[in-house]
Design a protein around this motif. Structure first.
Motif: not given
Ligand SMILES: [Zn+2]
Ligand SMILES: [Zn+2]
Length: 349
Positions: A118-120, A14-18, A2-6, A54-55
């Motif tokens: 980044g770290a979100f 919230f997206q699923d990213k590799p 999971k990653a929080a993308v602006l 950006t994440v």
């Protein structure tokens, strides 16, 4: 992962990213805690400093998950504080020890542009672990370690200043950086600190951390300058740390600094600020910008682990990843009294 993308202004998805792939010499870190920085809020609100796409997240601690070939100073399972950028160490400025203004450093910074997530997020790729990873020392909690980055900026500001122990300093803005500067100046035994802050809650924290005088610039109004001169024997402040980044703050800095004094600009300005160069030159005022940090990161980890810097009063809230927007970014936009919100990067839903 999971990653929080602006994805747009004021819209985080919230997206699923590799999971990031690491190469030799690199490290993958599972994020434990990440603080929300003022520049993240600027990015969220208007794309300034940090662009859409950006994440974000650059104030982090975590656990080493994987290490690439050739990495020996950390191993999987180590808890680490992550410094978000690495200077090139070979350019004109790096050769002079001015790592904060290395022109290649920005590209290496995680969480401030699209190429460097980044770290979100659950995991973050650390490309220069030798410069960016510091073991979390015993006695320092992981959530406190997430304050190392903003404190290193505060320490950098004080070290760049012409501060001498008998000086009187004025600090504008009792947010994370302003209060950080306050604590560092107290450690250095400054003789007097005047703090300007509009929020009563933040003013209380400033008093608790040892500010000698805390004034509300709004209620002081037109009389503010006279008050500062009264408090400084008619001389003005030796140093002003502008940690607010709003146009009124810069004018106040110019009004209240002594002739021959120094203004340190640390707050991030979104707008251009008109001011009189005549004031600057005929009173021989020095204005100095402060950006990021040089080698203060390690020093701050040391100060934190020895308990020399208070962290409790700085952490306004610890939230879960799922609350990143509502209890994080939106809460920071809605309130003038919060200081630092730390996100525990678990519970995404
Ligand atoms: Zn930051
Ligand atoms: Zn460089």
């Amino acid at each position: 992962m999971k990653a929080a993308v602006l994805v747009d202004l004021r819209r985080i998805e919230f997206q699923d990213k590799p999971k990031p792939m690491i190469q030799s010499g690199e490290v993958l870190v599972k994020v434990e805690y990440c603080g929300i920085c003022g520049s993240d809020v600027h990015g969220y609100q208007n794309g300034i400093v940090i662009p859409v796409g950006t994440v974000m997240g650059h104030e982090l601690t975590g656990v080493v998950a994987e290490v690439g070939n050739g990495v020996h100073h950390v191993q999987p399972g180590d808890r680490v504080v992550v410094k978000p950028s690495a200077p090139c160490r070979s350019c004109y400025w790096c050769r002079r020890g001015q790592y904060s203004i290395c022109p290649k450093r920005r590209k290496t910074t995680i969480g401030v542009n699209q190429g460097n997530d980044g770290a979100f997020a659950e995991y973050v790729r650390v490309r220069f672990p030798g410069q960016m990873l510091f073991k979390l020392p015993p006695g320092l909690q992981a959530k406190e370690g997430a304050l190392a980055e903003p404190f290193s900026i505060a320490l950098h500001g004080v070290r760049l200043s012409r501060f001498k122990s008998g000086d009187c300093a004025m600090i504008i803005g009792a947010g994370m950086i302003g209060l950080g500067v306050l604590q560092i100046l107290k450690l250095e035994r400054i003789s007097k600190i005047i703090m300007l802050e509009i929020s009563e809650e933040r003013s209380q924290v400033a008093r608790a951390l040892g500010a000698d005088i805390v004034l509300n610039p709004i209620s002081e109004g037109e009389g503010l300058k006279d008050r500062i001169y009264e408090l400084t024997d008619g001389i003005g402040a030796d140093l002003v740390f502008d940690c607010a980044g709003v146009p009124m703050a810069f004018q106040t800095s110019m009004d209240c600094v002594k002739s021959g004094g120094q203004i340190l600009v640390i707050g991030v300005y979104e707008q251009k600020v008109p001011f009189s160069l005549w004031d600057l030159l005929h009173r021989e005022i020095e204005v100095k910008g402060v950006f990021s940090s040089n080698d203060e990161f390690q020093m701050v980890i040391e100060l934190l682990s020895k308990g020399k810097i208070n962290t409790d009063l700085f952490i306004s809230d610890v939230i879960s990843a799922k609350d990143l927007v509502k209890k994080g970014f939106e809460a920071l936009l809605a309130s003038k009294s919060l200081i630092k919100i730390i996100v525990k990067m678990d519970e995404w839903q």
